[in-house]
Structure formats: structure tokens, C-alpha cells
Scaffold this motif. Structure first.
Motif, short mmCIF file in Angstrom:
data_model
loop_
_atom_site.label_atom_id
_atom_site.label_comp_id
_atom_site.label_asym_id
_atom_site.label_seq_id
_atom_site.Cartn_x
_atom_site.Cartn_y
_atom_site.Cartn_z
N LEU A 173 0.85 -1.18 0.00
CA LEU A 173 0.00 0.00 0.00
C LEU A 173 0.89 1.23 0.00
CD1 LEU A 173 -2.83 1.36 0.32
CD2 LEU A 173 -2.47 1.18 2.81
N ASP A 174 0.91 1.96 -1.09
CA ASP A 174 1.61 3.24 -1.21
C ASP A 174 3.02 3.22 -0.63
OD1 ASP A 174 1.87 5.92 -1.98
OD2 ASP A 174 1.04 6.67 -0.10
N GLY A 175 3.80 2.23 -1.03
CA GLY A 175 5.20 2.16 -0.59
C GLY A 175 5.44 1.41 0.70
N PHE A 176 4.40 0.78 1.24
CA PHE A 176 4.53 0.01 2.48
C PHE A 176 3.97 -1.39 2.28
CE2 PHE A 176 4.87 4.32 3.79
CZ PHE A 176 5.80 4.29 4.82
N HIS A 177 4.54 -2.35 2.98
CA HIS A 177 4.05 -3.72 2.94
C HIS A 177 3.34 -4.02 4.26
CE1 HIS A 177 4.49 -8.16 3.42
NE2 HIS A 177 3.84 -8.04 2.27
N VAL A 178 2.11 -4.48 4.17
CA VAL A 178 1.33 -4.90 5.34
C VAL A 178 1.55 -6.41 5.46
CG1 VAL A 178 -0.95 -5.02 6.40
CG2 VAL A 178 -0.36 -3.08 4.90
N GLY A 179 2.39 -6.80 6.39
CA GLY A 179 2.79 -8.19 6.50
C GLY A 179 1.83 -9.09 7.23
N ARG A 180 0.87 -8.53 7.93
CA ARG A 180 -0.03 -9.36 8.74
C ARG A 180 -1.44 -8.79 8.75
NH1 ARG A 180 -0.24 -13.06 12.68
NH2 ARG A 180 -1.66 -12.77 14.41
N VAL A 181 -2.37 -9.62 8.38
CA VAL A 181 -3.80 -9.36 8.55
C VAL A 181 -4.31 -10.54 9.38
CG1 VAL A 181 -6.03 -9.18 7.38
CG2 VAL A 181 -4.01 -8.13 6.36
N PRO A 182 -4.96 -10.29 10.50
CA PRO A 182 -5.34 -11.41 11.38
C PRO A 182 -6.33 -12.37 10.73
CG PRO A 182 -6.25 -9.34 12.19
CD PRO A 182 -5.39 -9.00 11.03
N ASP A 183 -6.19 -13.64 11.10
CA ASP A 183 -7.17 -14.63 10.69
C ASP A 183 -8.55 -14.15 11.15
OD1 ASP A 183 -5.35 -16.42 9.56
OD2 ASP A 183 -4.98 -17.40 11.49
N GLY A 184 -9.53 -14.30 10.31
CA GLY A 184 -10.88 -13.88 10.66
C GLY A 184 -11.24 -12.48 10.21
N ALA A 185 -10.24 -11.71 9.79
CA ALA A 185 -10.54 -10.37 9.26
C ALA A 185 -11.26 -10.54 7.93
CB ALA A 185 -9.27 -9.54 9.09
N GLY A 186 -12.14 -9.61 7.64
CA GLY A 186 -12.96 -9.71 6.44
C GLY A 186 -12.18 -9.90 5.16
#
Length: 141
Positions: free
Chosen positions: A12-25
Motif C-alpha cells: 500500500l503506497d510504498g509500504f508492505h502490510v505483512g499481517r492481517v489477522p485470521d478472521g478479518a474480512g
């Protein structure tokens, strides 16, 4: 330290989101907006509920000249969220890319003057995941 589990959130715009929790939409949307001379690149994870949709996680990358320091970032976000900056209970935390603040359901930090990241979670579902999510976000090199 980032816990195991969850899924990758992508770039996202030059950043890496390495973790989205299990169960998130599974419904993921990207938005671009501007407020008070600060540009937002946002990614939102939502899930369907009985009466519509519920946001589980939001990540914002903020870019603007007025974001000169951590205090200015906090004041900007207080104004944006319509909070009293003096009554907003925050604790300082160290992120690998800068110093930030964490409060109930939100963590944010200044990467460098003019660039910040803001993470918000549904506290009831993912309050304990906030710091692992924030710690998983890094600049794409």
C-alpha cells in the motif's frame, strides 16, 4: 516480534502490510483521499454482517508537509478523528521505522517528516492483534 498466523496484506503506497489477522474480512478495498492538505492511501478489510458490513482493519499511509513530527501527527489525527488531543489516552511505542503512539484500537507512527502510518482495528475482535499488525508494516525497498 510478529506472531505467526494471519495472512499477508500486500503493498500500500510504498509500504508492505505483512499481517492481517485470521478472521478479518475478505472484502478488501483501497481508497485515496485528502483532508487538510494530507493525502491518505487507505486499505480497508470488511466482512458481511446481518445488517451490512463491518470494518475489521484499516491501514492508512499519510503524506503531507504538516506531518513534521510525532506531536504534529498526533494533533492531526486527533482533529481528523474529532478527539480531544489532551484527553486521548496514548502510550508511546517503538516501531522499527520510527516512534509512535498506541491507544485503544489504533497505532500510528511517523516514518519520517511528511510520511506516517495509521492502523485501526475493531477492538472487540482484534484488539490484541493491533501491535503485531503495526509491527508487520514496513517500507518497501
Amino acid at each position: 516480534m510478529v506472531e505467526t498466523g494471519g495472512r499477508d496484506g500486500g503493498e500500500l503506497d510504498g509500504f508492505h502490510v505483512g499481517r492481517v489477522p485470521d478472521g478479518a474480512g475478505e472484502l478488501v478495498s483501497d481508497f485515496a483521499s485528502e483532508w487538510e492538505d494530507v493525502n491518505f492511501a487507505s486499505r480497508v478489510w470488511e466482512r458481511a454482517v446481518e445488517d451490512g458490513y463491518r470494518v475489521d482493519l484499516r491501514v492508512h499511509v499519510l503524506r503531507g508537509e504538516r506531518l513534521t513530527g510525532l506531536t504534529e501527527l498526533r494533533d492531526f489525527l486527533a482533529e481528523y478523528h474529532e478527539r480531544d488531543p489532551d484527553g486521548w489516552p496514548l502510550t508511546e511505542f517503538g516501531h522499527g521505522e520510527g516512534v509512535g503512539f498506541v491507544g485503544e484500537g489504533e497505532a500510528f507512527w511517523l516514518v519520517r517528516p511528511g510520511v506516517a502510518v495509521d492502523v485501526l482495528v475493531d477492538v472487540e475482535r482484534f484488539g490484541g492483534e493491533l501491535l503485531p499488525i503495526a509491527e508487520s508494516i514496513s517500507t518497501v525497498r
